[in-house]
Every structure is written in structure tokens, then in C-alpha cells.
Scaffold this active site. Structure first.
Site, PDB file in Angstrom:
ATOM      1  CB  CYS A 273      47.172  33.357  48.815  1.00 36.80           C
ATOM      2  SG  CYS A 273      47.506  34.414  47.417  1.00 36.80           S
TER       3      CYS A 273
HETATM    4  N1  LIG Z   1      50.773  36.892  44.895  1.00 37.40           N
HETATM    5  C1  LIG Z   1      50.100  35.806  44.591  1.00 37.40           C
HETATM    6  O1  LIG Z   1      50.696  34.754  44.461  1.00 37.40           O
HETATM    7  C2  LIG Z   1      48.611  35.823  44.349  1.00 37.40           C
HETATM    8  C3  LIG Z   1      48.009  34.690  43.792  1.00 37.40           C
HETATM    9  C4  LIG Z   1      46.655  34.687  43.546  1.00 37.40           C
HETATM   10  C5  LIG Z   1      45.894  35.798  43.921  1.00 37.40           C
HETATM   11  N2  LIG Z   1      46.483  36.879  44.501  1.00 37.40           N
HETATM   12  C6  LIG Z   1      45.629  38.027  44.829  1.00 37.40           C
HETATM   13  O2  LIG Z   1      45.856  39.039  43.858  1.00 37.40           O
HETATM   14  C7  LIG Z   1      45.736  40.344  44.450  1.00 37.40           C
HETATM   15  C8  LIG Z   1      47.023  41.130  44.199  1.00 37.40           C
HETATM   16  O3  LIG Z   1      48.091  40.459  44.846  1.00 37.40           O
HETATM   17  P1  LIG Z   1      49.611  40.728  44.487  1.00 37.40           P
HETATM   18  O4  LIG Z   1      50.379  39.642  45.147  1.00 37.40           O
HETATM   19  O5  LIG Z   1      49.786  40.979  43.037  1.00 37.40           O
HETATM   20  O6  LIG Z   1      49.834  42.110  45.289  1.00 37.40           O
HETATM   21  P2  LIG Z   1      51.103  43.113  45.112  1.00 37.40           P
HETATM   22  O7  LIG Z   1      51.175  43.845  46.408  1.00 37.40           O
HETATM   23  O8  LIG Z   1      52.278  42.379  44.602  1.00 37.40           O
HETATM   24  O9  LIG Z   1      50.619  44.112  43.976  1.00 37.40           O
HETATM   25  C9  LIG Z   1      49.559  44.996  44.130  1.00 37.40           C
HETATM   26  C10 LIG Z   1      49.899  46.264  43.380  1.00 37.40           C
HETATM   27  O10 LIG Z   1      48.762  47.134  43.455  1.00 37.40           O
HETATM   28  C11 LIG Z   1      49.242  48.463  43.565  1.00 37.40           C
HETATM   29  N3  LIG Z   1      48.164  49.295  44.093  1.00 37.40           N
HETATM   30  C12 LIG Z   1      47.719  49.407  45.352  1.00 37.40           C
HETATM   31  N4  LIG Z   1      46.709  50.283  45.407  1.00 37.40           N
HETATM   32  C13 LIG Z   1      46.493  50.731  44.159  1.00 37.40           C
HETATM   33  C14 LIG Z   1      45.584  51.656  43.593  1.00 37.40           C
HETATM   34  N5  LIG Z   1      44.669  52.279  44.343  1.00 37.40           N
HETATM   35  N6  LIG Z   1      45.656  51.878  42.262  1.00 37.40           N
HETATM   36  C15 LIG Z   1      46.603  51.244  41.510  1.00 37.40           C
HETATM   37  N7  LIG Z   1      47.486  50.375  42.008  1.00 37.40           N
HETATM   38  C16 LIG Z   1      47.438  50.112  43.321  1.00 37.40           C
HETATM   39  C17 LIG Z   1      50.448  48.329  44.472  1.00 37.40           C
HETATM   40  O11 LIG Z   1      51.316  49.439  44.353  1.00 37.40           O
HETATM   41  C18 LIG Z   1      51.075  47.036  43.943  1.00 37.40           C
HETATM   42  O12 LIG Z   1      52.006  47.285  42.926  1.00 37.40           O
HETATM   43  C19 LIG Z   1      45.414  40.086  45.915  1.00 37.40           C
HETATM   44  O13 LIG Z   1      44.027  40.085  46.093  1.00 37.40           O
HETATM   45  C20 LIG Z   1      45.944  38.681  46.143  1.00 37.40           C
HETATM   46  O14 LIG Z   1      45.272  38.044  47.213  1.00 37.40           O
HETATM   47  C21 LIG Z   1      47.835  36.912  44.709  1.00 37.40           C
END
Ligand SMILES: NC(=O)c1ccc[n+]([C@@H]2O[C@H](COP(=O)([O-])OP(=O)(O)OC[C@H]3O[C@@H](n4cnc5c(N)ncnc54)[C@H](O)[C@@H]3O)[C@@H](O)[C@H]2O)c1
Length: 441
Positions: A273
């Protein structure tokens, strides 16, 4: 139509589809499930789907108990079969939004997921984007794709909203259910429906005027953190040269009951992030011919921190009549923050790269990241294993650099075993351990 869906939500018959079962999507699915809502998770990664259905954990802090309950429930299922999307009443997108090689927003995951949804979209469905992104994404990028491919009209045939995720993985005080949720709708009905949905599971819903305002809220929160972290990192460097301990200063300053908020300096930014999100605004701001100088400056300071830690390590080694070139360097902590197994954008990788470039022999220790996983940026370290925590191993290094202060590490033991320690997290200071061979960086 709206009243039917509101009734379904009230009766807990409204099926919530979560797309992307990662650090954000998995706890979100759990949060709705805990309240008795039927949930269906979608992911392109079959391994994650299997883990959910078999009840085996794949994210450290979301452990066995939660996974076991999800797998054992009739109200929860995961699948990689996107043709099942019409089963869900709402589709909540939690897919990655990284930066590309030119440090510009990489919208490929959002676009791919939106295209998939558009092929299966049915009347009455609610689509919510939860990924962090530039203001305007939901209405300028997503809705046209959804409408064009489905032939349906947003706001008439289906609902669209944006609600940023504020998940803080590993934070024992705040889980998804306890963190207020900001929501912006594409129209009044979408806002009402999305708010009603989150109200079932989350402590407080904070409605805002529209999707782009909600998108801007999330970026503002993370820009605030990035800028403030840069400030204390700058102060750390200045105070060090003045013989002042920045940690003592910050500790004392934070006794002021108003007008001060404590941020902690470190070896650089990490995670999915803070190093990334601010630049989503930088990119979008160019469209209105505005420049985000604060964001750029903060980025510059924060990205210079690993280099600073390397320089401090060089001078610590100098005092032992040693050079970085040829020295054995052990890094403590590969995860980007304490007590998690998430190594994304971890500054430890930058440290490993820099130390290797100047000819040091580099190893790491991290109880939560036993081996370096596949990454786009640090392929040269892939497969490298954490060393074992023994006196013999620790004492074999010329210098140990603390880059992540996991709580489970025995710092007293480390102080006893290591020849030289460079602490970029004040882990030793917090434990009250002081010695001539411990340097702060
Ligand atoms: N990790 C954090 O602490 C956090 C906090 C707040 C916001 N975010 C935001 O949330 C969003 C997700 O982050 P995250 O950390 O969960 O990512 P992550 O990589 O842990 O998870 C994303 C998931 O999406 C899946 N994916 C990718 N393409 C796909 C598709 N076309 N169809 C279905 N699934 C698909 C991946 O396989 C993965 O399992 C990002 O925008 C991030 O900036 C993350």
C-alpha cells in the site's frame, strides 16, 4: 427492485461474492460469513480456492480456526469457475493494484476482473470495487466495460459502488469488522444498497457523495502515512548526526495530548500500500495539470532509507576495521512489517540487493518467511532460505542488520550472540538493550 434486495440483506439471504481471496478478500469473506451471510469466493489462483474449501491456512494471521470454520460451512464456498458469478447478489472486487515498471498504475487486474464480471453480469447485481485506486476508476474505467459487454445500464439494471479496504494485516486490535467502512455509490440506490450490505457486518459505514470521493479518501489516508513516515525518516538522519536519538524524541513528543501523532522511522517503506498508492494520485493529477510535490518528496526520502541503513552498516563495520566488501551480513526480518508473513515491497530486499552489490555475503532470518517466494522484482533471491536461529549461525556473521522487528525474536539472545548489530527499527532500544556493539540506523 431495490426493496427486494434490501429485504434479502435483512433476511441474510443476500449472497456476497468476493473476487480475489488475498490479504483483503479472505478476511472480508470471513466477516460476512461470521454474520451468517452466504458467501462465495472467486479467485484465478486454484491453490487459494482449494485452501478455502479444504480449510488449510495460507495467510499466517488468518489461522486454522477461521479456515476450518469457512471450509466446514454450508454458507461458504470458493471457486475458480467465474460462470458462477450470477449466483451472487453482490460482487466485491479485491484484486491487486500494483505499479508497473514505469511506476504507473497497473490496472490490468481490475480491467481483467471487470471484463469477467461483465460477461456474467445479471440484472440487480451490486458490483463494488474495494481495491485501492485513482479517483475516477469506478465510473470512468469500470462502468463502461460493465455496460458495453453486458448491454445493461449502471444505476438502472445493476448497481455500482466503491468502498476502500482499510485492512491492517496482523493488527490484533482491528479486524475488518471493527474498521469503519467508507462507501461511495454510483447513484442513490447503489449507495443505499452498499451501505445496507456493509451495515450487516461492519461496525460503522461512512457514506460519501460519490465513488471518486471514496477513492480519494483511501489515497489520502495512505498519502498521509507516506508523508509522515518520510518526515520522521528525515528527522532520524538529522538527529543522528547531532547525537540525538530520534526514538527518544518521538516518544517524548507523543506525550503531547493534541496536535501530534507518532510515526516511526525505519529502513524504508514496504507492503502493498504505502509505497505504491500515493503514486496513483500523482498519475491521475497530471490529467488536471497538477503536480504532487509532497508525494514525490516523501517517495524520494523513503526510498533513500535502505541506502542510509547500508551506509550506517558500513560505518559500524569500519569501527571493527572491516569493510562491507567481503563481510558476512545477516538481515533479520524479510516481511515488510512485524509479525506478518507478507514480504511484498519489503525494504529488506532492497538491503539485500545493496549489500550484494558492494560485495557482501548476504543471508536472512525470518521465522515467517522460510524461503524467498517468487517475486517479479527480486528473482535473484528466489528460493533462498532463512538461516537457522542458533548461536553458531548468528555469531558467524560480521554484522546483523535488524530490518523487521518481529516480536517473536529473542533480542537479548541476539545481542549476546551477534558480533555487531545495526538496528533500523529500534528493536533493541525498546527492549532496553544497550551495548557498544549495537548501532542505530
Ligand atoms: N494487503 C493490505 O493490507 C491492503 C490493505 C488495504 C487495501 N489493500 C488493497 O486491496 C487490494 C487487494 O490487495 P491484497 O493485499 O488483498 O492482494 P492479494 O495479492 O493478497 O490478493 C489479490 C487476489 O486477487 C486474485 N486475483 C488476481 N486477479 C484476479 C482475477 N482476474 N480474478 C479473480 N481473482 C484475481 C489473486 O490471485 C489474489 O488471490 C489492492 O488494491 C490493495 O492495494 C490491501
Amino acid at each position: 427492485m431495490l426493496s427486494t434486495y434490501l429485504k434479502k440483506i435483512e433476511n441474510k439471504e443476500y449472497k456476497v461474492g468476493i473476487i480475489g481471496l488475498g490479504y483483503v478478500g479472505l478476511p472480508l469473506m470471513w466477516t460476512f460469513h461470521e454474520q451468517g451471510m452466504p458467501v462465495i469466493g472467486f479467485d484465478v489462483d486454484q491453490r487459494k480456492v482449494d485452501h478455502v474449501n479444504q480449510g488449510t491456512p495460507y495467510i499466517k494471521h488468518l489461522g486454522q480456526e477461521m479456515m476450518g470454520k469457512l471450509a466446514g460451512s454450508d454458507l461458504c464456498e470458493a471457486t475458480s469457475d467465474f460462470a458462477r458469478m450470477p449466483e451472487a447478489d453482490a460482487l466485491l472486487m479485491c484484486v491487486p493494484t500494483p505499479l508497473d515498471h514505469h511506476r504507473e498504475p497497473d490496472m490490468s487486474y481490475v480491467v481483467a476482473t471487470t471484463q469477467t464480471i461483465s460477461k456474467h453480469l445479471r440484472k440487480g447485481q451490486l458490483v463494488i470495487l474495494e481495491s485501492t485506486t485513482w479517483p475516477g476508476t469506478t465510473e470512468e474505467l469500470m462502468i463502461p466495460i460493465l455496460e458495453e459487454n453486458s448491454g445493461l445500464v449502471a444505476g438502472e439494471d445493476f448497481y455500482v459502488a466503491y468502498s476502500p479496504e482499510r485492512e491492517d494485516p496482523g493488527n490484533a486490535d482491528f479486524n475488518t469488522a471493527k474498521i469503519p467502512k467508507v462507501v461511495g455509490g454510483h447513484g442513490e440506490d447503489a449507495l443505499k444498497l452498499a451501505t445496507a450490505l456493509y451495515d450487516t457486518a461492519i461496525v460503522q459505514t461512512v457514506p460519501v457523495s460519490n465513488c471518486k470521493t471514496a477513492e480519494a479518501v483511501k489515497l489520502t489516508e495512505n498519502i498521509f502515512r507516506s508523508v509522515n513516515i518520510a518526515l520522521v525518516n528525515e528527522l532520524k538522519v538529522v538527529y543522528h548526526d547531532m547525537g540525538i536519538d530520534v526514538h527518544e524524541v518521538l516518544e517524548a513528543a507523543s506525550t503531547k495530548p493534541f496536535g501530534f501523532m507518532k510515526f516511526t522511522p525505519g529502513p524504508g517503506l514496504g507492503g502493498h500500500c504505502i509505497p505504491i498508492d500515493p503514486f496513483y494520485l500523482t498519475w491521475k493529477a497530471r490529467e488536471v495539470e497538477r503536480y504532487t510535490r509532497f508525494i514525490e518528496l516523501a517517495g524520494e526520502i523513503n526510498t533513500s532509507m535502505p541506502r542510509y541503513v547500508v551506509d550506517q552498516t558500513a560505518s559500524a563495520l569500519n569501527q571493527h576495521k572491516k569493510a562491507l566488501n567481503g563481510s558476512k551480513v545477516l538481515l533479520i526480518g524479510l516481511a515488510y512489517k512485524p509479525d506478518v508473513d507478507d514480504d511484498r515491497e519489503s525494504p529488506t530486499y532492497k538491503l539485500m540487493d545493496y549489500f550484494a552489490t558492494v560485495g557482501s555475503e548476504v543471508d536472512y532470518y525470518d521465522p515467517y518467511v522460510p524461503a524467498v517466494p517468487k517475486t517479479r522484482e527480486h528473482a535473484q533471491w528466489e528460493g533462498k532460505k532463512s538461516i537457522e536461529w542458533t548461536k553458531e549461525m548468528i555469531s558467524s556473521y560480521d554484522v546483523v542488520v535488524i530490518s523487521t522487528d518481529h516480536k517473536s525474536i529473542d533480542y537479548a539472545e541476539l545481542a549476546e550472540w551477534a558480533n555487531l548489530i545495526v538496528d533500523s527499527r529500534n528493536a533493541m532500544g525498546r527492549e532496553g538493550i544497550q551495548a557498544d556493539h549495537i548501532f542505530k540506523a
